[in-house]
Design a protein around this motif. Structure first.
Motif, PDB file in Angstrom:
ATOM      1  N   ARG A 101       1.116  -1.013   0.233  1.00  0.00           N
ATOM      2  CA  ARG A 101      -0.341   0.315  -0.088  1.00  0.00           C
ATOM      3  C   ARG A 101       0.743   1.773   0.034  1.00  0.00           C
ATOM      4  N   THR A 102       0.043   2.416  -0.252  1.00  0.00           N
ATOM      5  CA  THR A 102       1.353   3.311  -0.715  1.00  0.00           C
ATOM      6  C   THR A 102       0.091   5.079  -0.076  1.00  0.00           C
ATOM      7  N   ALA A 103       1.392   5.760   0.154  1.00  0.00           N
ATOM      8  CA  ALA A 103       0.391   7.073   0.138  1.00  0.00           C
ATOM      9  C   ALA A 103      -0.647   7.060   1.206  1.00  0.00           C
ATOM     10  N   GLY A 104      -1.725   7.543   0.661  1.00  0.00           N
ATOM     11  CA  GLY A 104      -2.383   7.683   1.443  1.00  0.00           C
ATOM     12  C   GLY A 104      -2.942   6.596   1.996  1.00  0.00           C
ATOM     13  N   TYR A 105      -3.184   5.545   1.756  1.00  0.00           N
ATOM     14  CA  TYR A 105      -3.134   4.183   1.884  1.00  0.00           C
ATOM     15  C   TYR A 105      -1.979   3.152   3.169  1.00  0.00           C
ATOM     16  N   GLY A 106      -1.654   4.629   3.867  1.00  0.00           N
ATOM     17  CA  GLY A 106      -1.107   3.404   5.036  1.00  0.00           C
ATOM     18  C   GLY A 106      -2.108   2.433   5.225  1.00  0.00           C
ATOM     19  N   VAL A 107      -0.773   1.508   6.380  1.00  0.00           N
ATOM     20  CA  VAL A 107      -1.527   0.845   7.216  1.00  0.00           C
ATOM     21  C   VAL A 107      -1.241   1.286   8.415  1.00  0.00           C
ATOM     22  N   THR A 108      -1.480   0.707   9.666  1.00  0.00           N
ATOM     23  CA  THR A 108      -2.198   0.123  11.035  1.00  0.00           C
ATOM     24  C   THR A 108      -0.867   0.298  11.386  1.00  0.00           C
ATOM     25  N   GLY A 109       0.124   1.552  12.287  1.00  0.00           N
ATOM     26  CA  GLY A 109       1.864   1.284  12.154  1.00  0.00           C
ATOM     27  C   GLY A 109       2.604   1.935  11.668  1.00  0.00           C
ATOM     28  N   CYS A 110       2.316   2.108  10.097  1.00  0.00           N
ATOM     29  CA  CYS A 110       3.004   2.996   9.253  1.00  0.00           C
ATOM     30  C   CYS A 110       2.015   4.689   9.087  1.00  0.00           C
ATOM     31  N   PRO A 111       3.042   5.647   9.536  1.00  0.00           N
ATOM     32  CA  PRO A 111       2.821   6.466   8.803  1.00  0.00           C
ATOM     33  C   PRO A 111       2.207   7.016   7.545  1.00  0.00           C
ATOM     34  N   ARG A 112       1.340   7.762   7.410  1.00  0.00           N
ATOM     35  CA  ARG A 112       0.498   8.246   6.075  1.00  0.00           C
ATOM     36  C   ARG A 112       1.324   9.203   5.443  1.00  0.00           C
ATOM     37  N   GLY A 113       1.942   9.045   4.132  1.00  0.00           N
ATOM     38  CA  GLY A 113       2.913  10.090   3.759  1.00  0.00           C
ATOM     39  C   GLY A 113       3.234   9.649   2.605  1.00  0.00           C
ATOM     40  N   THR A 114       3.642  10.448   1.015  1.00  0.00           N
ATOM     41  CA  THR A 114       3.559  10.816  -0.175  1.00  0.00           C
ATOM     42  C   THR A 114       5.164   9.940  -0.761  1.00  0.00           C
ATOM     43  N   ASP A 115       5.767   9.488   0.281  1.00  0.00           N
ATOM     44  CA  ASP A 115       7.130   9.026   0.885  1.00  0.00           C
ATOM     45  C   ASP A 115       7.279   7.132   1.282  1.00  0.00           C
ATOM     46  N   ILE A 116       6.134   6.913   1.278  1.00  0.00           N
ATOM     47  CA  ILE A 116       5.887   5.868   2.675  1.00  0.00           C
ATOM     48  C   ILE A 116       5.360   4.654   1.426  1.00  0.00           C
ATOM     49  N   ILE A 117       6.239   3.829   1.287  1.00  0.00           N
ATOM     50  CA  ILE A 117       5.098   1.938   1.106  1.00  0.00           C
ATOM     51  C   ILE A 117       5.325   1.013   2.351  1.00  0.00           C
ATOM     52  N   SER A 118       3.788   0.359   2.132  1.00  0.00           N
ATOM     53  CA  SER A 118       3.771  -0.246   3.311  1.00  0.00           C
ATOM     54  C   SER A 118       3.145  -1.567   3.229  1.00  0.00           C
ATOM     55  N   VAL A 119       4.502  -1.968   3.804  1.00  0.00           N
ATOM     56  CA  VAL A 119       4.303  -3.584   3.416  1.00  0.00           C
ATOM     57  C   VAL A 119       3.801  -4.577   4.482  1.00  0.00           C
ATOM     58  N   THR A 120       2.573  -5.417   4.170  1.00  0.00           N
ATOM     59  CA  THR A 120       2.146  -6.142   5.099  1.00  0.00           C
ATOM     60  C   THR A 120       1.978  -7.698   4.667  1.00  0.00           C
ATOM     61  N   SER A 121       2.797  -8.446   5.781  1.00  0.00           N
ATOM     62  CA  SER A 121       2.040  -9.990   5.085  1.00  0.00           C
ATOM     63  C   SER A 121       1.622 -11.429   6.082  1.00  0.00           C
ATOM     64  N   VAL A 122       0.959 -12.448   4.886  1.00  0.00           N
ATOM     65  CA  VAL A 122       0.367 -13.232   6.311  1.00  0.00           C
ATOM     66  C   VAL A 122       1.189 -14.448   5.684  1.00  0.00           C
ATOM     67  N   TYR A 123       0.485 -15.302   6.190  1.00  0.00           N
ATOM     68  CA  TYR A 123       0.495 -16.872   5.245  1.00  0.00           C
ATOM     69  C   TYR A 123      -0.313 -17.199   4.804  1.00  0.00           C
ATOM     70  N   SER A 124       0.610 -17.784   3.838  1.00  0.00           N
ATOM     71  CA  SER A 124      -0.411 -18.390   2.706  1.00  0.00           C
ATOM     72  C   SER A 124      -2.080 -18.950   2.780  1.00  0.00           C
ATOM     73  N   ASP A 125      -1.947 -19.798   3.549  1.00  0.00           N
ATOM     74  CA  ASP A 125      -3.047 -20.511   4.184  1.00  0.00           C
ATOM     75  C   ASP A 125      -3.895 -19.909   5.187  1.00  0.00           C
ATOM     76  N   ASN A 126      -3.224 -19.699   6.247  1.00  0.00           N
ATOM     77  CA  ASN A 126      -4.317 -19.332   6.981  1.00  0.00           C
ATOM     78  C   ASN A 126      -4.384 -17.851   6.887  1.00  0.00           C
ATOM     79  N   HIS A 127      -3.925 -16.658   6.728  1.00  0.00           N
ATOM     80  CA  HIS A 127      -3.828 -15.279   6.698  1.00  0.00           C
ATOM     81  C   HIS A 127      -4.220 -14.198   7.809  1.00  0.00           C
ATOM     82  N   GLN A 128      -2.757 -15.105   8.318  1.00  0.00           N
ATOM     83  CA  GLN A 128      -2.225 -14.618   9.712  1.00  0.00           C
ATOM     84  C   GLN A 128      -0.880 -13.814   9.614  1.00  0.00           C
ATOM     85  N   PRO A 129      -0.687 -12.357  10.774  1.00  0.00           N
ATOM     86  CA  PRO A 129       0.261 -12.381  10.107  1.00  0.00           C
ATOM     87  C   PRO A 129       1.265 -13.304  10.502  1.00  0.00           C
TER      88      PRO A 129
END
Length: 139
Positions: A101-129
Motif C-alpha cells: 500500500r502507498t501514500a494515503g493508503y497506509g496501514v496501522t502502525g505506518c505513517p501516512r505520506g507520499t514517501d511511504i510504502i507499507s508492506v504487509t505479509s501473511v501466511y498464505s494458508d490462514n492469512h495470519q500476519p
C-alpha cells in the motif's frame, strides 16, 4: 622462565582474538545496507524478517511496528508519484504472501505520506500476519 612466557603469550593471543571478534560480531546488527543493484527500478529494497534493511536503492529506512507490517521510506525526492507507480513486492519464502500500500493508503502502525510504502505479509494458508524476508521494487 620460558614456560611463563609461553603462558603469557597464549593469554595475550586469546585476549587479542576476543577483542578483535567483538566488533565484527556486533557490527553485523547495525551494518549499513548494501547498495542494491536494480538498474530498472527507481527504488528497491531487500528487507529481512525483523525489519532489517539488507540492501537498498533509494530506500532510507524501514520500521517494523508489528508482526507482518513494514514501513519503508523512499529517500529520493524525485519519486513523488508512488500512488501511480508500479510497485512489486515478493516474499522470499514459499509460505507467505505480501501486499503493498502507498501514500494515503497506509496501514496501522505506518505513517501516512507520499514517501511511504507499507508492506504487509501473511501466511498464505490462514492469512495470519507473519514476519518474512521480502524484496520490493518501485518501477
Amino acid at each position: 622462565m620460558s614456560h611463563s612466557i609461553t603462558r603469557r603469550s597464549r593469554a595475550i593471543a586469546v585476549t587479542v582474538a576476543a577483542l578483535v571478534s567483538v566488533p565484527v560480531l556486533a557490527g553485523t546488527a547495525n551494518a549499513v545496507p548494501a547498495d542494491m543493484y536494480a538498474p530498472y527500478a527507481r527504488a528497491a529494497a531487500m528487507v529481512h524478517e525483523p525489519g532489517t534493511l539488507l540492501a537498498a536503492k533509494n530506500i532510507s529506512e524501514v520500521t517494523h511496528p508489528k508482526v507482518g507490517t513494514y514501513c519503508l521510506k523512499v529517500s529520493d525526492p524525485d519519486i513523488d508519484d508512488l500512488q501511480n507507480a508500479a510497485i512489486l513486492a515478493t516474499a522470499n519464502n514459499g509460505g507467505a504472501s505480501v501486499t503493498v500500500r502507498t501514500a494515503g493508503y497506509g496501514v496501522t502502525g505506518c505513517p501516512r505520506g507520499t514517501d511511504i510504502i507499507s508492506v504487509t505479509s501473511v501466511y498464505s494458508d490462514n492469512h495470519q500476519p507473519v514476519d518474512v524476508t521480502f524484496t520490493v521494487a518501485v518501477l
